[in-house]
Design an enzyme around this catalytic site. Structure first.
Site, PDB file in Angstrom:
ATOM      1  N   ASP A 285      -4.700 -13.743   4.358  1.00 43.28           N
ATOM      2  CA  ASP A 285      -4.782 -11.591   4.572  1.00 43.28           C
ATOM      3  C   ASP A 285      -5.802 -10.897   4.034  1.00 43.28           C
ATOM      4  O   ASP A 285      -5.715  -9.599   4.359  1.00 43.28           O
ATOM      5  CB  ASP A 285      -3.636 -11.717   3.538  1.00 43.28           C
ATOM      6  CG  ASP A 285      -2.354 -10.448   3.862  1.00 43.28           C
ATOM      7  OD1 ASP A 285      -2.820 -10.319   5.522  1.00 43.28           O
ATOM      8  OD2 ASP A 285      -1.757  -9.927   3.664  1.00 43.28           O
TER       9      ASP A 285
ATOM     10  N   ASP B  84       9.954 -13.295  -3.154  1.00 45.47           N
ATOM     11  CA  ASP B  84      10.548 -14.910  -2.709  1.00 45.47           C
ATOM     12  C   ASP B  84      11.512 -14.570  -4.100  1.00 45.47           C
ATOM     13  O   ASP B  84      12.500 -15.113  -3.056  1.00 45.47           O
ATOM     14  CB  ASP B  84       9.548 -15.814  -3.756  1.00 45.47           C
ATOM     15  CG  ASP B  84       8.473 -15.269  -5.403  1.00 45.47           C
ATOM     16  OD1 ASP B  84       8.704 -13.900  -5.874  1.00 45.47           O
ATOM     17  OD2 ASP B  84       8.232 -15.959  -5.625  1.00 45.47           O
TER      18      ASP B  84
END
Length: 780
Positions: free
Chosen positions: A154, A495
């Site tokens: 990223d 998450d």
């Protein structure tokens, strides 16, 4: 360690069924937990009745205000305690028999596996460490033609791409070496740091690895890739986008997808028929060819023993300043789509960049549940392994084991609908990311649906073109990605939020906790980095708690009371800072001003307070040491860090969230540094907390240390002089002073670079005096 009770629930008990894959046992703690919860709840109600009585009969504003503050603090603690009981309702334990899978399933019939590894910054997350994670899973004892590793960069860094180009070359030697010697530890860094068996072959492999690591480190340190390291035209072509794209930055660049390795054998995809105990396979024969985005030629896609190497794909999604990128959740969703276009394996393994595989047969443990038709019918979404860390110092001064978060609580949730998703070490069924069990939400493009057969080679121009398309920053516009499908957006803890939403949709999960750790990672050794990481988590949890998907409302309705309460415990945990801050300052300031706010030793209410304190600490101690096998010293570190986080990262996280909620800008997202400084490592091994960086979070901790030390000395003098009423406040101050010993040491005794900065000590002292002065004016 606690022994589970003998009652077992097997995966299957039919005479015609495959061999046993796992057993399930209920913990012996279940009944004692419920009895203790009932008694303790009655004690909490008695405490509240006392608070109400004092409030109703208060004759002064000071008495009313102090009691009301304590009442609110106790309400917060009571809510968190009640919600935490969901973890103790029905804890269970599982045992897998992965060796039995091969008794009824041929290797050619095993499921395909796509592994996702995310990294974001080559300077904060050293590429050598990410490479070790990738190599450890590439070396799984699993058919390589069914294994694909996707690395999300990223940060869009050519340095990371170079590191994986080097790793692809080294893998051709490392994988056969691991197979030949049946290594259990297949991360090169960890293997060569261990007491390994020396031989000429081992020495040769070590030299190759150190040479590769040296090249990668040199490139990262210099920030450039010299021509001597890039020897082929194909490799040079890979880096052209960094030079030809005008204004290429980590926040503004096109998508970059490079196939570093690809296998050359038929790929098999599987669908499960719940009416049968075996998988049905469809064989798709593929022919492979190369183009300019495949960096290794055909011969190099096999290891030195002639075996196929796993697919290895580098992915850096397109980014633009005008498009939201949704942090890690956005990166994972790009990997979901790119992998679907290329291999579309039915099972996905997500790993943090520093969480290497510690057991080469971990996949088979997960398959014990994924391959079981009963679990498929039971709406299985993912199999979660605990996060475990290596390199912790003897006493775990940061409480990084997180035994409750990563082991105790998941075991409790496994007896309900299953554990929450921890973000790493998790095997996810691809189908679970695309709608609820009964009503799938298919992506707009059929090529990324879970039932799509990826019958084109991953190096085909059409596949690569499509992969670039789905990695574009505008692809998700006007789609359900991040809301109904894929990893969910809306929180920094993607998450936690994703696992919560999946279970609200009707999916369940399983906790797999083998004796040998399946994965091992690195915890922050810098105290400031540790608190910063936790502050980010606190903000993300509050984002979930305040959303329309709040666990206390939406969660309870969708999943039931206990599961809703379990997620509420996590989501609302940052508000514990209210209670911790109150009990770290108010009783002490009252003591310094001669005000008694707790019962005297001679009063009956004193027994209630004693039971509440000893009951909570006693249960916590037994669970940490007896049930989960922790040491007494690590338990002490854990409860000390609980207090420290309440006065620092939780308090500041709550404050930043509230400011953000009313439109006041706050500090943005920061990647947690995984760089290890040698001096910091040495101090960490000595059990010294790192305070060397000036931080507002250290100011509040130091203020509490100063005020509690003063109140302890003052209370001790009163005790010697025979004043009975101050005893409970004195004990509370004494406990906090004991927890603050590392702070006093850092302020006065230490001379190393990790000592408390003088500016922090002076600022905290001035503010402590100011707080005492205000308390004196109010309480007197």
């Amino acid at each position: 360690m606690e022994e589970p009770c003998s009652r077992e629930s097997a995966a299957t008990n039919s005479a015609h069924a495959p061999p046993l894959l796992y057993t399930l046992t209920t913990s012996r703690r279940t009944v004692p937990n419920r009895v203790f919860a009932a008694v303790y709840f009655c004690a909490i109600m008695a405490l509240f009745s006392r608070h109400v009585q004092i409030l109703l009969h208060s004759k002064t504003l000071v008495s009313f205000s102090v009691t009301l503050t304590l009442f609110v603090s106790d309400l917060v603690l009571a809510f968190l305690w009640v919600s935490a009981q969901s973890f103790r309702v029905r804890p269970v334990y599982r045992k897998e028999y992965p060796e039995n899978i091969e008794k009824f399933l041929e290797q050619s019939d095993l499921l395909g596996l796509d592994v996702f590894i995310c990294t974001a910054d080559p300077y904060m997350e050293p590429p050598t460490r990410v490479v070790n994670t990738a190599l450890s899973v590439m070396a799984y004892e699993y058919p390589t033609e069914k294994l694909s590793i996707y690395v999300s960069d990223d940060g869009g860094s050519s340095l990371t791409l170079f590191a994986f180009m080097e790793a692809a070359k080294f893998a051709a030697h490392w994988l056969p070496f691991c197979r030949k010697n049946e290594l259990a530890t297949r991360s090169p860094d960890e293997y060569f740091a261990s007491n390994y068996s020396r031989s000429s072959e081992t020495d040769k492999i070590k030299v190759m690895y150190e040479s590769m690591r040296g090249r990668v480190k040199n490139v990262v340190e210099t920030g450039r890739i010299d021509d001597e390291y890039v020897t082929s035209d194909q490799a040079r072509q890979a880096f052209t986008q960094w030079t030809t794209y005008l204004g290429f930055t980590r926040q503004n660049h096109p998508s970059v997808i490079q196939v570093l390795q690809h296998n050359h054998v038929p790929i098999e995809l599987f669908e499960f028929d719940p009416n049968f105990n075996r998988s049905m396979s469809i064989r798709i024969t593929m022919s492979f060819f190369l183009n300019d985005q495949v960096l290794l030629d055909k011969n190099k896609d096999r290891d030195i023993a002639g075996h196929c190497l796993p697919n290895l794909v580098y992915v850096s999604r397109q980014k633009s300043p005008t498009s939201p990128h949704h942090f890690k959740a956005g990166a994972l969703n790009v990997l979901v789509r790119v992998s679907a276009a290329m291999t579309n394996a039915p099972v996905i393994l997500t790993l943090d960049c520093d969480m290497y595989s510690n057991d080469p047969r971990t996949v088979f443990r997960a398959l014990c549940y994924v391959l079981d038709p009963a679990e498929i019918q039971n709406r299985l979404a993912f199999v979660q392994f605990p996060q475990e860390f290596h390199g912790l110092n003897e006493n775990d001064i940061h409480g990084s084991e997180h035994k409750r978060l990563f082991k105790l609580n998941p075991s409790g949730l496994d007896g309900l609908l299953g554990p929450n998703y921890l973000g790493t070490g998790c095997f996810i069924r691809r189908r679970a990311l695309l709608g609820d069990p009964s009503t799938p939400v298919p992506p707009v493009i059929k090529e990324i649906r879970p039932d799509h057969i990826a019958d084109n080679p991953i190096t085909a121009p059409s596949v690569l073109e499509f992969a670039h398309q789905v990695a574009g920053c505008n692809y998700e516009n006007q789609t359900d990605w991040g809301s109904k499908i894929g990893f969910r957006y809306g929180s920094l803890v993607e998450d936690f939020f994703t696992g919560f939403r999946l279970q609200c949709e009707g999916w369940r999960s399983i906790f797999c906790n083998p004796e040998r750790a399946a994965f091992l990672g690195n915890a922050p050794i810098n105290f400031h980095d540790f608190l910063g990481q936790n502050k980010r988590w606190q903000i993300g949890l509050l984002e979930v708690a305040s959303s329309r998907y709040s666990p206390i409302t939406f969660g309870v309705k969708a999943m039931g009371l206990f599961m809703g309460l379990s997620y509420s415990f996590y989501a609302f945990f940052p508000i514990a800072s209210i209670s911790i801050t109150t009990y770290s300052f108010l009783p002490q300031l009252a003591l310094l001003n001669g005000l008694n706010i707790f019962p005297k030793v001679s009063e009956p209410w004193f027994l209630l307070y004693t039971f509440l304190f000893l009951g909570a600490y006693g249960q916590d101690f037994l669970e940490y040491t007896v049930v989960s096998g922790g040491t007494i010293r690590r338990w002490w570190s854990d409860q000390r860090i609980w207090m420290a986080k309440g006065l620092s990262c939780s308090l500041f996280g709550l404050s930043e969230f509230l400011l953000k909620s009313i439109g006041i800008p706050t500090q943005g997202f920061n990647v947690t540094s995984k760089v290890v400084d040698k001096e910091q490592r040495k101090r960490y091994e000595q059990g010294l907390l790192e305070f060397g960086v000036p931080s507002p979070m250290f100011v509040t901790l130091t203020m509490a240390a100063i005020i509690n030390l003063c109140s302890f000395i003052y209370g001790l003098i009163n005790l010697v002089s025979g004043k009975e009423g101050d005893f409970m406040q004195l004990v509370l101050s004494a406990l906090i002073v004991m927890n603050c010993l590392p702070i006093y040491e850092a302020m006065v005794l230490r001379s190393d670079k990790g000592k408390m900065p003088a500016t922090t000590s002076v600022t905290a002292t001035i503010l402590a005096l100011a707080v005492y002065s205000v308390a004196y004016l109010i309480l007197k």
